[in-house]
Structure formats: structure tokens, C-alpha cells
Design an enzyme around this catalytic site. Sequence first.
Site, PDB file in Angstrom:
ATOM      1  N   GLU A  23       0.850  -1.185   0.020  1.00  0.00           N
ATOM      2  CA  GLU A  23      -0.119  -0.094  -0.025  1.00  0.00           C
ATOM      3  C   GLU A  23       0.959   1.280   0.100  1.00  0.00           C
ATOM      4  OE1 GLU A  23      -3.479  -2.086   2.975  1.00  0.00           O
ATOM      5  OE2 GLU A  23      -1.605  -1.224   3.648  1.00  0.00           O
ATOM      6  N   GLY A  89     -11.734  -5.105   4.738  1.00  0.00           N
ATOM      7  CA  GLY A  89     -12.839  -5.931   4.180  1.00  0.00           C
ATOM      8  C   GLY A  89     -14.257  -5.476   4.408  1.00  0.00           C
ATOM      9  N   MET A 202      -7.275  -4.140  10.609  1.00  0.00           N
ATOM     10  CA  MET A 202      -6.358  -4.670  11.698  1.00  0.00           C
ATOM     11  C   MET A 202      -5.620  -3.592  12.469  1.00  0.00           C
ATOM     12  SD  MET A 202      -5.528  -8.209   9.840  1.00  0.00           S
ATOM     13  CE  MET A 202      -4.561  -8.938  11.408  1.00  0.00           C
ATOM     14  N   GLU A 203      -5.828  -2.397  12.055  1.00  0.00           N
ATOM     15  CA  GLU A 203      -5.015  -1.273  12.536  1.00  0.00           C
ATOM     16  C   GLU A 203      -5.773  -0.081  13.177  1.00  0.00           C
ATOM     17  OE1 GLU A 203      -4.433  -2.532   9.450  1.00  0.00           O
ATOM     18  OE2 GLU A 203      -2.855  -3.983   9.978  1.00  0.00           O
ATOM     19  N   ASP A 226     -11.984  -6.720  -0.334  1.00  0.00           N
ATOM     20  CA  ASP A 226     -12.474  -8.188  -0.167  1.00  0.00           C
ATOM     21  C   ASP A 226     -13.731  -8.085   0.725  1.00  0.00           C
ATOM     22  OD1 ASP A 226     -12.001  -9.114   2.940  1.00  0.00           O
ATOM     23  OD2 ASP A 226     -10.248  -8.169   2.098  1.00  0.00           O
TER      24      ASP A 226
HETATM   25  N1  ADE Z   1      -7.714  -6.083   5.606  1.00  0.00           N
HETATM   26  C1  ADE Z   1      -8.489  -6.199   4.433  1.00  0.00           C
HETATM   27  N2  ADE Z   1      -9.286  -7.218   4.292  1.00  0.00           N
HETATM   28  C2  ADE Z   1      -9.294  -7.704   5.940  1.00  0.00           C
HETATM   29  C3  ADE Z   1     -10.233  -8.744   6.340  1.00  0.00           C
HETATM   30  N3  ADE Z   1     -11.109  -9.318   5.411  1.00  0.00           N
HETATM   31  N4  ADE Z   1     -10.147  -8.798   7.561  1.00  0.00           N
HETATM   32  C4  ADE Z   1      -9.298  -8.275   8.336  1.00  0.00           C
HETATM   33  N5  ADE Z   1      -8.537  -6.900   7.734  1.00  0.00           N
HETATM   34  C5  ADE Z   1      -8.631  -6.847   6.291  1.00  0.00           C
END
Ligand code: ADE
Length: 262
Positions: A23, A89, A202-203, A226
Site C-alpha cells: 500500500e 474487508g 487490523m489497525e 474483499d
Molecule cells: N484487511 C483487508 N481485508 C481484511 C479482512 N477481511 N479482515 C481484516 N483485515 C482486512
Amino acid sequence: MNNTSASPRAVRRLGIMTAMNEEFRLIAERFDTATSQAVGPRTFLSTSHKGLELVLVSSRIGKVAAAVTTSILIHQYNVDAVLFTGVAGAADSSVRIGDIVVADSLIQHDIDLKGVMGFERFDVPLLGVRQMRCAEELVLVAQEAASKLVSNSEYVRGVGGFTKNLPKVHRGIIASGDTFVCDTKERDDLTSAIPNLKCVEMEGAAVAQVCVEHNVPFVVARIISDEASHEAAIDFGAFVQSAAAVGSELFVRGIISHLVAP
Ligand code: ADE
């Protein structure tokens, strides 16, 4: 339990973070005259753009990495605002791959002291906060930059291989945890537990907690890679390889162009 961080009147020095090198790659290339400094395993790039000072860094993945990096940005680089971007996501069925989510607040979805000393699920103990609010002025800037980005032909081409839909902008809650969500039941449980949840990553909430603790304005905005479903790992991998760099760089460029130095 809500918290509002201070709003920036104008940003003097902005910390810009992504989690992954994929990224960050084109952002670093764009500022190739920046001064670089290693702090532990991370490289911080310092530069300026039209009077706005910038400190750019790839934090690495997860809440601990993001919190450490944010703390260094605040204490060692004296940033007075923080932007975190990258991929996420989708958690809401209206949010599709290629869309952009601008957080108005963030939650740590994996913190749970329910039943202990009066805490509820998602409360961050001792901080008195469950949802950590982004600075409204930065949210508006990110929304404006995102609206332009979704009609930028380079962006639409970049995400076009992953979606048949024209990308859209959403505003709402982003939830963060130290887990890659790739299970529709787990995702839907989170969506039911957190009204107005738009996406998971996640951050962001770790960045938010550090910024709230130090009263530093921040915003988190994400490009959807996703749907946090059973196909998430495959979709995420492909998106990160071919669309995340272009999307993140164009987005950061747009946000910077909307900010003014004091
Ligand atoms: N970052 C991108 N897609 C994710 C997902 N499905 N879960 C956690 N972090 C993500």
C-alpha cells in the site's frame, strides 16, 4: 461512551500511515526526495508539500504495530494530525470491493471485558471510550477526496478488474482486530453487534486509541479489497498485488491537496 478528538484548524505536520509495503510503495515513490530515518524496523520518511510537512511510514500489520508507529509519529516526529489508509474487508452488504469507507469512528472488535468491573463488550478499559471518533474536519476532507477518487479514471481502471460496480463512498464505523476476517458468520456477527459497521481491518482503532490518548486529531479511510467472506484471502491477495498501491497513492494525494498549512 464516545470520545471526540480535537479538530485541526489547519495541519502543520501530518503523519501518513499504511499497514503494508504494497500500500505504501507508490506513496514512497512519489516523495522520493524525502529524508528517511530508521526507527527500529520501520523507515520514516519526512518531506513537505506546499508548506504542509509530512511524515510517511508503513506501520506493519496489526494493532500493536500500528499503535507503536503512531506513538513514534506523535512523540518523535511531533505530528499534529494522523491519516491511516490502506485496504479493508467489507462488513455491510451495501459496501463492495473498490468502494471507499471513511470512518467517523472506530471500535476494537476483539476487546471484550464484558461482565468485569462493569465493562461492556468493546469498551477500552480506563480510557472511558468504546467508539473513538475521528476529527470531523479530517473526515470531511477524506470524504471529499474519496468522492473525487471514485470518479478518477485511473482509480476506476485500477479496481475495475475486481468489481462490476462503479465505486462508491461510505461513511460509518470501522472495526479493527488482530484477526483477518474470512468467515461470513464471524463477519455478520460483528455487523449485528456494531450498528453502522462498514468494514473490518487490523489497525485503525489502535491508531485511534493512541491519538485519543494524546488528543491528536486523526482519520482512518479504507479501500475495500474483499468481503471478509470465505473468498477473502484470495480477493485480498489479488487486490493488494494489483490495485492497493495505486488506490492508496491517489487517495493520499487527494487528501493532501485538500489540506492547508497554517
Ligand atoms: N484487511 C483487508 N481485508 C481484511 C479482512 N477481511 N479482515 C481484516 N483485515 C482486512
